[in-house]
Design a protein around this motif. Structure first.
Motif, mmCIF file in Angstrom:
data_model
loop_
_atom_site.group_PDB
_atom_site.id
_atom_site.type_symbol
_atom_site.label_atom_id
_atom_site.label_comp_id
_atom_site.label_asym_id
_atom_site.label_seq_id
_atom_site.Cartn_x
_atom_site.Cartn_y
_atom_site.Cartn_z
ATOM 1 N N THR A 297 -3.387 -3.488 4.987
ATOM 2 C CA THR A 297 -4.422 -2.440 5.000
ATOM 3 C C THR A 297 -5.822 -2.958 4.657
ATOM 4 O OG1 THR A 297 -2.841 -0.671 4.527
ATOM 5 C CG2 THR A 297 -5.146 -0.258 3.910
ATOM 6 N N HIS B 229 -5.102 4.130 -5.156
ATOM 7 C CA HIS B 229 -4.503 3.017 -4.395
ATOM 8 C C HIS B 229 -3.589 3.590 -3.326
ATOM 9 C CE1 HIS B 229 -3.187 -0.896 -3.254
ATOM 10 N NE2 HIS B 229 -1.928 -0.547 -3.405
ATOM 11 N N HIS C 283 0.835 -1.204 0.000
ATOM 12 C CA HIS C 283 0.000 0.000 0.000
ATOM 13 C C HIS C 283 0.868 1.251 0.000
ATOM 14 C CE1 HIS C 283 -3.640 -2.325 0.378
ATOM 15 N NE2 HIS C 283 -4.327 -1.213 0.233
ATOM 16 N N GLY D 96 -12.586 -5.063 1.300
ATOM 17 C CA GLY D 96 -11.705 -3.905 1.410
ATOM 18 C C GLY D 96 -10.804 -3.687 0.208
HETATM 19 NI NI NI Z 1 -6.333 -0.956 -0.324
#
Ligand code: NI
Length: 264
Positions: free
Chosen positions: A53, A181, A45, A123
């Motif tokens: 995450t 992102h 991430h 997610g």
């Molecule tokens: Ni993500």
């Protein structure tokens, strides 16, 4: 079947499938046929975001929705479809066909016990197409196996980061720097959940803008530090608390509607 969740619980332990016995689950099924499955990813991430995450955030939102509704929550499926992130250390990906098989089998296991409403709180954008394909396979297989719930089985994918109020708050706080992102909104939620992650945070230069991606090498070429148009240095733990509240409120409403929807 029941037409809504069992109602709020005091402690999230009460709704964690991992902490319940099989007789608990059997008696729960007499009151409610719904269950929540958190789905994440274990992937890079950006240079300051946690690898976990997407799994940390999906699980936290799922447990909060479970606490408010009383609906059981399975353990998180922490590995997702992250093939395009494999150019970055620490990413662990399932190929689409693997994730499809995993999610199909999760749904079918739950359906075997009599769960009729499977609410997947996701997610990670890269999981969406595959998870919907898994639902299609599960419906067909439930029918072929002649499971008693086959005619009632419904699955729903709820992407917490795409809930209207979450999206609007992210735009308000970060504008275009929300990006696509390693976004400040998801990083903010991880800072709220895991204060130790503050130590990773630092100012960052402008990220490469979002664009098409053709595999892990192409991703790394276009997005050398892993971010897509985002500025996660804007993330604050207190924003994360707000995102959790907004996501849980929106998804609770979706869940209640989903549970009360009857097949004709
Ligand atoms: Ni993500």
């Amino acid at each position: 079947m029941s037409t809504s969740g069992p109602g709020p619980v005091e402690n999230s332990e009460d709704i964690r499938l991992q902490l319940r016995s099989w007789p608990d689950v059997e008696s729960y099924l007499k009151r409610c046929k719904g269950i929540i499955v958190p789905l994440g990813s274990t992937e890079q991430h950006g240079p300051t975001g946690a690898i976990g995450t997407d799994a940390l955030t999906a699980d936290a939102v799922a447990l909060e929705v479970g606490r408010r509704s009383g609906v059981l929550v399975t353990p998180p499926q922490a590995f997702g479809m992250a093939e395009h992130h494999l150019g970055f250390a620490g990413t662990v990906s399932l190929q689409p066909s693997t994730l499809l098989a995993v999610m199909r089998d999760v749904v079918l296991s739950l359906a075997t016990h009599g769960f009729e409403r499977i609410f997947v709180i996701n997610g990670h954008g890269g999981n969406i197409a595959t998870t919907k394909a898994a639902f299609a396979e599960a419906y067909g297989e439930a029918r072929r196996r002649q499971l008693p719930v086959a005619g009632q089985l419904q699955c729903k994918l709820a992407n917490w980061f795409m809930a209207g109020p979450v999206f609007q708050e992210a735009r308000k706080l970060y504008g275009d720097r929300e990006g696509h992102h390693a976004t400040p909104s998801e990083i903010a939620l991880t800072l709220h959940l895991e204060p130790s992650l503050e130590s990773l945070q630092r100012p960052l230069p402008d990220a490469a803008p979002a664009g098409p991606i053709h595999g892990p090498d192409d991703f790394r070429r276009r997005h050398p530090d892993g971010r897509m148009g985002s500025d996660p240095s804007l993330a604050r733990a207190e924003h994360g608390a707000t995102f959790l509240e907004l996501a849980a409120t929106a998804l609770c409403k979706d869940l209640e509607q989903f549970l009360s929807h009857q097949n004709p």
